[in-house]
Design a protein around this motif. Structure first.
Motif, PDB file in Angstrom:
ATOM      1  N   UNK A   1       8.401 -12.741  17.002  1.00  0.00           N
ATOM      2  CA  UNK A   1       9.028 -13.054  18.279  1.00  0.00           C
ATOM      3  C   UNK A   1       8.008 -13.741  19.189  1.00  0.00           C
ATOM      4  N   UNK A   2       8.390 -14.883  19.736  1.00  0.00           N
ATOM      5  CA  UNK A   2       7.505 -15.625  20.643  1.00  0.00           C
ATOM      6  C   UNK A   2       7.548 -14.975  22.026  1.00  0.00           C
ATOM      7  N   UNK A   3       6.426 -14.408  22.449  1.00  0.00           N
ATOM      8  CA  UNK A   3       6.322 -13.643  23.690  1.00  0.00           C
ATOM      9  C   UNK A   3       6.375 -14.559  24.906  1.00  0.00           C
ATOM     10  N   UNK A   4       7.423 -14.404  25.713  1.00  0.00           N
ATOM     11  CA  UNK A   4       7.678 -15.276  26.865  1.00  0.00           C
ATOM     12  C   UNK A   4       7.780 -16.741  26.422  1.00  0.00           C
ATOM     13  N   UNK A   5       8.325 -16.941  25.222  1.00  0.00           N
ATOM     14  CA  UNK A   5       8.243 -18.220  24.551  1.00  0.00           C
ATOM     15  C   UNK A   5       6.882 -18.319  23.884  1.00  0.00           C
ATOM     16  N   UNK A   6       6.541 -19.468  23.372  1.00  0.00           N
ATOM     17  CA  UNK A   6       5.230 -19.647  22.738  1.00  0.00           C
ATOM     18  C   UNK A   6       4.191 -19.796  23.847  1.00  0.00           C
ATOM     19  N   UNK A   7       3.859 -18.679  24.488  1.00  0.00           N
ATOM     20  CA  UNK A   7       3.133 -18.724  25.757  1.00  0.00           C
ATOM     21  C   UNK A   7       1.649 -18.998  25.635  1.00  0.00           C
TER      22      UNK A   7
END
Length: 295
Positions: free
Chosen positions: A37-43
């Motif tokens: 899962x990308x955290x806050x998107x690929x942050x």
């Protein structure tokens, strides 16, 4: 007569096939290791919680994104991690006399004026704080799954119902999304319990590490227990997985926030169902190509 009946039957079957919804159900941990899962998107690569971060995750081939939801002064849901706008926008320049610049003290229109990208890199100048509606539209465009965190729900009474309303309005509470593309989580057990009560079909997660003795109580309303990787042990993962969640399936663990290959392989070896990461490509490559540690 038989030929005509067969033709009618064939036509009906073709029509049903054409009208049937296309499934974008995403692979779970049983398909190819833990869900990444990308955290806050690929942050690590784009400003957190912006549409650019969602796009970057999609570009990397990451099929799940995580985001944070808060509510504005006038009731709009926006995607932002912090209680204050100061760290990730230019709010101090635009509204210098409005300290401490809390989300709940600004209208959606005011927040829409802010630059949410320049702090990260000049290439992202002009990126905006998205509304939840805008965010789910972008996630939908990429056929991604959404791990949605209700942030500090005690500051926004009723945010559970508000969030479910937006999700419903945007088509995210139909069977296709609920069955495989949506999880709602929070650090507040009361908030998770409320989501489950309002919409029992929605998959839910509790953020934290409850004592093992307390886990059976969570199994009534949470499908997942989602702790920090530093607090995780193989025994704890096993304890969670031994319980049956509210949807009749074994409870899962999604662990956060893992950004290096060694830790990713270690927690994958514990049997976690998902790994949340600022560098989801690093984690994906580690758990797919490496031999998990701890097995």
């Amino acid at each position: 007569m038989y030929a005509r009946a067969a033709a009618v039957t064939t036509t009906a079957l073709v029509t049903v096939a054409l009208l049937a919804p296309v499934s974008h159900a995403l692979p779970g941990p049983a398909d190819d290791g833990p869900t990444v899962v990308a955290h806050r998107g690929a942050s690590a690569y784009a400003p957190e919680n912006t549409l650019a971060a969602v796009d970057k995750a999609a570009e990397l081939g990451i099929r799940w994104v995580e985001n944070d939801v808060r509510r504005t002064k006038d009731g709009e849901l926006v995607v932002l991690h912090d209680e204050s706008l100061a760290r990730t926008t230019d709010v101090e320049e635009v509204f210098p006399d409005r300290a401490p610049w809390k989300v709940k003290d600004f209208t959606a229109a005011e927040i829409a004026r802010l630059d949410a990208g320049s702090w990260f890199d000049a290439r992202y100048a002009g990126a905006r704080v998205p509304t939840l509606k805008q965010y789910v539209h972008r996630v939908e465009r990429h056929h991604q799954g959404l791990l949605l965190e209700l942030k500090s729900p005690e500051l926004y009474p009723g945010i559970e119902r508000d969030t479910l309303k937006v999700l419903s309005n945007e088509g995210w509470l139909d069977r296709r999304h609920v069955d495989g593309r949506l999880i709602v989580q929070s650090f507040s057990a009361d908030s998770v319990r409320t989501v489950h009560a309002l919409k029992p079909a929605v998959k839910t997660g509790f953020l934290g590490t409850p004592a093992t003795s307390e886990l059976p109580g969570y199994a009534g309303f949470a499908d997942q227990i989602n702790p920090s990787h530093g607090s995780l042990t193989p025994a704890y993962v096993s304890a969670v997985r031994s319980l049956t969640g509210p949807h009749g399936r074994p409870m899962e663990v999604f662990v956060w926030t893992v950004d290096d290959a060694e830790t990713a392989r270690r927690v994958a070896g514990y049997g976690v169902a998902g790994i949340i990461s600022n560098k989801p490509d690093v984690v994906r490559d580690a758990v797919r190509t490496g031999v998990p540690a701890g097995r």
